[in-house]
Scaffold this motif. Structure first.
Motif, PDB file in Angstrom:
ATOM      1  N   LEU A 113      -7.246   8.996   6.684  1.00 18.33           N
ATOM      2  CA  LEU A 113      -6.640   7.952   5.837  1.00 18.33           C
ATOM      3  C   LEU A 113      -5.152   8.213   5.641  1.00 18.33           C
ATOM      4  O   LEU A 113      -4.334   7.293   5.672  1.00 18.33           O
ATOM      5  CB  LEU A 113      -7.361   7.892   4.480  1.00 18.33           C
ATOM      6  CG  LEU A 113      -8.811   7.387   4.509  1.00 18.33           C
ATOM      7  CD1 LEU A 113      -9.507   7.680   3.182  1.00 18.33           C
ATOM      8  CD2 LEU A 113      -8.854   5.901   4.808  1.00 18.33           C
ATOM      9  N   MET A 114      -4.799   9.488   5.455  1.00 17.91           N
ATOM     10  CA  MET A 114      -3.398   9.823   5.218  1.00 17.91           C
ATOM     11  C   MET A 114      -2.568   9.750   6.507  1.00 17.91           C
ATOM     12  O   MET A 114      -1.397   9.378   6.485  1.00 17.91           O
ATOM     13  CB  MET A 114      -3.288  11.236   4.613  1.00 17.91           C
ATOM     14  CG  MET A 114      -3.869  11.365   3.224  1.00 17.91           C
ATOM     15  SD  MET A 114      -3.027  10.323   2.010  1.00 17.91           S
ATOM     16  CE  MET A 114      -4.184   8.979   1.809  1.00 17.91           C
ATOM     17  N   THR A 115      -3.167  10.106   7.627  1.00 21.25           N
ATOM     18  CA  THR A 115      -2.434  10.103   8.891  1.00 21.25           C
ATOM     19  C   THR A 115      -2.238   8.685   9.437  1.00 21.25           C
ATOM     20  O   THR A 115      -1.142   8.321   9.855  1.00 21.25           O
ATOM     21  CB  THR A 115      -3.191  10.930   9.961  1.00 21.25           C
ATOM     22  OG1 THR A 115      -3.334  12.267   9.486  1.00 21.25           O
ATOM     23  CG2 THR A 115      -2.443  10.940  11.286  1.00 21.25           C
ATOM     24  N   SER A 116      -3.314   7.904   9.420  1.00 21.08           N
ATOM     25  CA  SER A 116      -3.294   6.628  10.156  1.00 21.08           C
ATOM     26  C   SER A 116      -3.717   5.423   9.345  1.00 21.08           C
ATOM     27  O   SER A 116      -3.535   4.297   9.796  1.00 21.08           O
ATOM     28  CB  SER A 116      -4.258   6.712  11.357  1.00 21.08           C
ATOM     29  OG  SER A 116      -4.036   7.855  12.107  1.00 21.08           O
ATOM     30  N   GLY A 117      -4.319   5.594   8.185  1.00 20.88           N
ATOM     31  CA  GLY A 117      -4.936   4.485   7.463  1.00 20.88           C
ATOM     32  C   GLY A 117      -3.945   3.533   6.825  1.00 20.88           C
ATOM     33  O   GLY A 117      -2.753   3.817   6.720  1.00 20.88           O
ATOM     34  N   MET A 118      -4.475   2.380   6.394  1.00 19.02           N
ATOM     35  CA  MET A 118      -3.621   1.344   5.801  1.00 19.02           C
ATOM     36  C   MET A 118      -3.704   1.339   4.288  1.00 19.02           C
ATOM     37  O   MET A 118      -3.240   0.404   3.637  1.00 19.02           O
ATOM     38  CB  MET A 118      -3.994  -0.026   6.361  1.00 19.02           C
ATOM     39  CG  MET A 118      -3.663  -0.166   7.836  1.00 19.02           C
ATOM     40  SD  MET A 118      -3.704  -1.870   8.385  1.00 19.02           S
ATOM     41  CE  MET A 118      -2.271  -2.546   7.537  1.00 19.02           C
ATOM     42  N   SER A 119      -4.332   2.362   3.710  1.00 19.69           N
ATOM     43  CA  SER A 119      -4.342   2.586   2.254  1.00 19.69           C
ATOM     44  C   SER A 119      -5.218   1.625   1.475  1.00 19.69           C
ATOM     45  O   SER A 119      -5.129   1.564   0.246  1.00 19.69           O
ATOM     46  CB  SER A 119      -2.914   2.559   1.679  1.00 19.69           C
ATOM     47  OG  SER A 119      -2.144   3.572   2.271  1.00 19.69           O
TER      48      SER A 119
END
Lengths: 106, 355
Positions: A8-14
């Motif tokens: 989530l922190m590397t690639s996610g859209m939050s």
């Protein structure tokens, strides 16, 4: 828990911190690949695709349109109420909202 | 002495490699995938990009701004209150609380509700409870929430199910009987999954995540594709995600076909087209991690398979990147550096639509 959070922190859209859930819905609802899904949501909301992952931009939009926000605000749309506003914002139908409406009496 | 960079082995153990060694391993992994699936080897720009990502010294890296992708979850709710078997951390809580924590504390882009066993078959006796749970979940959640479970066709064979075990039949050289048992189990599997999802759609579910398709071989995938087709026909607006159990479809039946396509031996770029044809909205390839190779080798290999699938797939690709797949070490608590590096490479080099 570290693995999903690292993704989530590397690639996610939050998610609902920004606009990740909205892009996700368009991928699911219309089988849109990432660029088209972002374009669709961005146009509907009047922002640029890069704004969809920007909490500073999306927080105001979510509050204004009642799309649900990540912090608990008394009286703000949550759950199905927020999803009914998402239906309008994205011009889609959401199954649970449809079923909720069918249960309402005149 | 040449500078060395800290990477991981496929089992998660730290290993130190020079830039040249990293480059060689990425190339070797890519060549292995290309040879197996008959897809293009990564070009030099792609290889350079993966090598650069792996050499970033930070413990965590991130995709470039604007290149973020949505993240879907399998078994997500159970990570909070589940036991080790579900990679759970054992915090007493309901599934709804687990989902709300993912939505409002972790920033998840979507979630799913799943039974603690996480297979479809055991859901049948508790379907009313699952329907009630889905209703309550949908009343409270904002992100898309699908019902998630594994087809897990192995549960339909004796001693757990009604059909003779194809493995036992094949050992007795009863090949036709083994194939018939697979076909019978697949029919039963399709009926069960469609019935369960009819109930869940009546309870407001956004859709379904068929997780680890093909775990019991080509018959398992056949039963799932037919369930996808039936559900798409009955619920045109339903969200359907189909994720695989492994990189290649195991031919335990060997001849079973969907829409004229023999399923045994299909690779991700071929699986993607079948998933789309059946009616899936999103396809999740699963590339196995080799524990005896480095993360450079595994990532080069996984990106090669997935990039080919992304290019040929008519639907979005959400690559599986849990423990032991997609370039992630085969370790229950995969290291943050390995996950983060692989996540960035999959988005920026393979071009996935989600994870």
């Amino acid at each position: 828990m570290g693995m999903p959070i690292a993704h989530l922190m590397t690639s996610g859209m939050s998610g609902i911190r920004a606009g990740g859930d909205l892009v996700m819905r368009m991928q699911f609802a219309k089988s849109l690949k990432i660029a088209k899904a972002k374009d669709y949501v961005a146009k509907r909301l009047g922002v640029s695709p890069v704004d969809l992952s920007d909490e500073h931009v999306m927080r105001d939009i979510r509050e204004e349109l009642g799309l649900g926000v990540i912090t608990s605000m008394a009286g703000a749309p949550k759950g199905i109420a927020a999803k009914m506003n998402i239906e309008k914002a994205l011009d889609i139908k959401i199954n649970c909202c449809e079923r909720f409406r069918r249960q309402l009496k005149d | 002495m040449a500078k060395e960079y800290a990477l991981r082995m496929g089992d998660g153990k730290r290993v130190h490699l020079t830039k040249e060694q990293i480059y060689e391993d990425v190339m070797a992994g890519s060549e292995d995938a290309a040879d197996l699936a008959d897809v293009p080897v990564l070009d030099s720009n792609d290889v350079d990009e993966i090598v650069e990502i792996l050499m970033i010294p930070g413990r965590m890296v991130g995709v470039e701004s604007g290149r973020e992708v949505p993240v879907t979850h399998d078994i997500g709710t159970l990570r909070i209150d589940g036991d080790q078997g579900n990679s759970g951390v054992g915090i007493p809580s309901s599934r709804l609380i687990g989902m709300m924590m993912h939505e409002r504390a972790f920033g998840a882009d979507s979630m799913e509700l799943g039974h603690i066993d996480y297979s479809f078959k055991p859901v049948k006796p508790v379907i009313a409870q699952e329907m009630q749970s889905m209703e309550v979940v949908q009343q409270n959640m904002i992100v898309p929430v699908v019902y998630g479970a594994m087809p897990n066709m192995g549960l339909y064979y004796r001693p757990d199910g009604p059909f003779d075990n194809p493995g036992d039949l094949m050992k007795a050289f009863k090949i036709k009987e083994a194939q018939q048992a697979t076909e019978d189990a697949a029919d039963h599997l399709t009926r069960d999954m469609v019935w369960i999802m009819q109930k869940m759609m009546k309870s407001g579910s956004d859709g379904v995540n068929f997780d680890t398709c093909g775990a019991a071989g080509d018959g398992d995938l056949y039963g799932t594709l037919r369930a996808v087709e039936a559900l798409r026909k009955e619920f045109p607006e339903m969200y359907i995600e189909t994720g695989m159990a492994g990189e290649m479809v195991l031919g335990l039946h060997g001849e079973i076909a969907y829409d004229g396509q023999v399923l045994a031996g299909l690779w991700p770029h071929q699986q993607a087209k079948l998933m789309a044809k059946a009616g899936s909205n999103i396809y999740g390839p699963a590339i196995n991690t080799n524990t005896a190779q480095t993360s450079a080798w595994n990532l080069g290999r996984a990106v090669t398979f997935v990039k080919a699938a992304v290019e040929e797939s008519p639907i979005p690709i959400h690559v599986n990147m849990g423990m032991g797949v997609g370039g992630i070490p085969m370790f229950e608590t995969p290291t943050i550096d390995a996950v983060s590096h692989a996540s960035k490479a999959m988005v920026e080099v393979a071009g996935v639509d989600g994870i």
